[in-house]
Design an enzyme around this catalytic site. Sequence first.
Site, PDB file in Angstrom:
ATOM      1  N   TRP A   9      10.502  15.477  -0.778  1.00 45.11           N
ATOM      2  CA  TRP A   9      10.126  14.288   0.001  1.00 45.11           C
ATOM      3  C   TRP A   9      10.516  12.970  -0.655  1.00 45.11           C
ATOM      4  CZ3 TRP A   9       7.585  13.214   4.622  1.00 45.11           C
ATOM      5  CH2 TRP A   9       7.063  11.923   4.761  1.00 45.11           C
TER       6      TRP A   9
ATOM      7  N   ASN B 278       9.859   8.669   0.290  1.00 43.03           N
ATOM      8  CA  ASN B 278       9.587   7.577   1.225  1.00 43.03           C
ATOM      9  C   ASN B 278      10.040   6.258   0.615  1.00 43.03           C
ATOM     10  OD1 ASN B 278       6.759   8.570   0.202  1.00 43.03           O
ATOM     11  ND2 ASN B 278       6.188   6.575   0.959  1.00 43.03           N
ATOM     12  N   ASP B 279       9.184   5.299   0.407  1.00 40.31           N
ATOM     13  CA  ASP B 279       9.637   3.930   0.117  1.00 40.31           C
ATOM     14  C   ASP B 279      10.597   3.816  -1.072  1.00 40.31           C
ATOM     15  OD1 ASP B 279       7.328   3.964   1.621  1.00 40.31           O
ATOM     16  OD2 ASP B 279       6.167   2.752   0.245  1.00 40.31           O
TER      17      ASP B 279
ATOM     18  N   GLN C  61       9.397   6.526  -3.832  1.00 38.18           N
ATOM     19  CA  GLN C  61       8.210   7.361  -3.642  1.00 38.18           C
ATOM     20  C   GLN C  61       8.681   8.786  -3.396  1.00 38.18           C
ATOM     21  OE1 GLN C  61       4.481   6.128  -3.162  1.00 38.18           O
ATOM     22  NE2 GLN C  61       5.668   5.296  -4.838  1.00 38.18           N
TER      23      GLN C  61
ATOM     24  N   TRP D  57       4.693  14.457   2.508  1.00 40.99           N
ATOM     25  CA  TRP D  57       4.045  13.402   1.732  1.00 40.99           C
ATOM     26  C   TRP D  57       2.917  14.033   0.942  1.00 40.99           C
ATOM     27  CZ3 TRP D  57      -0.540  10.816   1.084  1.00 40.99           C
ATOM     28  CH2 TRP D  57      -0.449   9.563   0.478  1.00 40.99           C
TER      29      TRP D  57
ATOM     30  N   SER E   6       3.708   2.478  -4.339  1.00 38.54           N
ATOM     31  CA  SER E   6       4.878   1.580  -4.378  1.00 38.54           C
ATOM     32  C   SER E   6       4.710   0.349  -5.266  1.00 38.54           C
ATOM     33  CB  SER E   6       5.232   1.141  -2.963  1.00 38.54           C
ATOM     34  OG  SER E   6       5.807   2.235  -2.300  1.00 38.54           O
TER      35      SER E   6
ATOM     36  N   ARG F  94      -2.160  -3.178  -2.027  1.00 40.73           N
ATOM     37  CA  ARG F  94      -1.083  -2.415  -2.669  1.00 40.73           C
ATOM     38  C   ARG F  94       0.308  -3.034  -2.518  1.00 40.73           C
ATOM     39  NH1 ARG F  94      -3.076   1.106   1.403  1.00 40.73           N
ATOM     40  NH2 ARG F  94      -1.715   1.297   3.211  1.00 40.73           N
ATOM     41  N   ASP F  95       1.241  -2.404  -3.226  1.00 42.94           N
ATOM     42  CA  ASP F  95       2.675  -2.692  -3.147  1.00 42.94           C
ATOM     43  C   ASP F  95       3.038  -4.044  -3.758  1.00 42.94           C
ATOM     44  OD1 ASP F  95       2.524  -0.301  -1.792  1.00 42.94           O
ATOM     45  OD2 ASP F  95       2.570  -1.230   0.181  1.00 42.94           O
TER      46      ASP F  95
ATOM     47  N   GLU G   5       1.944  -3.780   4.676  1.00 42.72           N
ATOM     48  CA  GLU G   5       2.334  -3.057   3.462  1.00 42.72           C
ATOM     49  C   GLU G   5       3.652  -3.632   2.931  1.00 42.72           C
ATOM     50  OE1 GLU G   5       0.856   1.375   3.873  1.00 42.72           O
ATOM     51  OE2 GLU G   5       2.472   1.054   5.268  1.00 42.72           O
TER      52      GLU G   5
HETATM   53  N1  DQQ Z   1       3.881   4.078   1.007  1.00 40.26           N
HETATM   54  C1  DQQ Z   1       3.291   4.026  -0.299  1.00 40.26           C
HETATM   55  C2  DQQ Z   1       2.350   2.872  -0.280  1.00 40.26           C
HETATM   56  C3  DQQ Z   1       2.905   2.024   0.793  1.00 40.26           C
HETATM   57  C4  DQQ Z   1       3.333   3.005   1.817  1.00 40.26           C
HETATM   58  C5  DQQ Z   1       2.640   5.335  -0.598  1.00 40.26           C
HETATM   59  C6  DQQ Z   1       4.349   2.476   2.799  1.00 40.26           C
HETATM   60  O1  DQQ Z   1       2.278   2.212  -1.547  1.00 40.26           O
HETATM   61  O2  DQQ Z   1       1.974   1.089   1.281  1.00 40.26           O
HETATM   62  O3  DQQ Z   1       3.581   6.382  -0.602  1.00 40.26           O
HETATM   63  O4  DQQ Z   1       5.135   3.484   3.341  1.00 40.26           O
END
Ligand code: DQQ
Length: 479
Positions: free
Chosen positions: A19, A21-22, A38, A46, A83, A141-142, A202
């Site tokens: 997997w 993601n970000d 990620q 996920w 993230s 977050r982020d 986000e």
């Molecule tokens: N994905 C992360 C977070 C973020 C989200 C977690 C956005 O930090 O807010 O995998 O896709």
Amino acid sequence: MIPDDRHRPKYHFLPPANWINDPNGLIQWQGTYHLFYQHNPEAAQWGMMHWGHAASPDLVNWEHLPIAMSPTPGEADQTGVWSGCAVNWDGVPALVYTARNGEHESVCLATSQDGLRTWQKYPGNPVISAPPESIETLGFRDPYVWHADNHWWMVLGSGANGVGGVILLYTSPNLTDWEYLGPLASGDLNQTEPYATGEMWECPNFFRLGEKHVLIISAMDIHPPRSLYTLYFVGDFRDNRFIPDRFAKLDGGDLACYAPQSFLDEQGRRVLFGWAREMRRPEVFEAAGWAGVLTLPRLLDLDPNGMLNIRPAPEVEILRGEETTWEDLLVQPGGLSMGRLTLDQLSGDCLEIDATFALREQETDGTFGLLVRCSPDGEEMTEIRYDKEAQMLVVSTLRSSLDSAVIGDHYELPLNLNGQNHLRLRVFLDRSIIEVYANTLAVITARVYPKREDSLGIALFTERHPIRVERLRMWKMAN
Ligand code: DQQ
């Protein structure tokens, strides 16, 4: 992982398996681009988030590197390293990231002493342990950090319960002690035009571009229907507040370009990658053993009309192989099946297509465009069209696949071509990902999974008026 999965992209970035993601921690360090992301290294779903890592000399050819960060049992990030970004901390590479501990989110640091290979978490973590008490926050977050005016600055994604998305602004003299300055910008749950802005924001990106400032956010609705899409705002940064004067969608593909991150490279270019999630049902991509892919690197500039100009980084041209060119094609009208011009050599699923259509001012109705991934009988096809009356760029994946495990959709993005006499469509096909750039003013990313192996055809079409294609170039793209 399914060997030779014909939907697995070949020239877009994705991990060796499982997997993604970000995109996280994008930085160019002593000439080399670093991309973190990620990543769940255990499965194509996920899960417990780690930071995957890759490096590249050119944004296109990536070398996979060992996982950069994993959750540490008993620490602030024990249930996920979420993230964040990368900065140059007085000559030391540093990652600023979201630490997850159950539902609790805090901000942590890690540094590298061996040229970004291995990472040590800062002993004083977390550097921000909790959100400000003045807001009933949804998420914290982020972190996105930059250095200016002798200070560090950070924006964090959040939402105010019942109010809408909020971006929180912090400052620090040293990257470890942070002071909350208040909300940089806020959304409004009651807003619907031109877009709703969601319950929580986000993955903020905040940066100067020309004379303006740009805020990119990934808008999320926590309550059903759980929509996710990316917006950008252009405006001014004054007295620690961002005052937007316009906003738009960053990519019309919504979910297919979520949680993007941008950074300034050593040439001073603002480069952005987004995450394109799967549009097959989870049991299908979990069985495939891989899920998610990043968009191509995109360059952002400010257009004279004050909106963003978005184009693929020129490095992507490194991938161009055998070229075929057609000049001056006239396509006659007749709808999707009747008014099609199919070109023999024009077929494939790993291509760049660059088509320039001539526009006639007096014709303000009708649609025209390209059909890609078409089966010979048209049973499967993906439509890319410009609707002149609605002034909309449209990508429809509703007929892309006969497979019932695939979620098709209809994506559209406003594109006003008044006063322009050309529409240039640059289309990148890479198996299950498609990116469409229209005059650098609109981008739509989509995912397609044709069931038929012969859904490789490409055609030009027009409805109502003949359309002249001044030039059509096509390249086979390398892996
Ligand atoms: N994905 C992360 C977070 C973020 C989200 C977690 C956005 O930090 O807010 O995998 O896709």
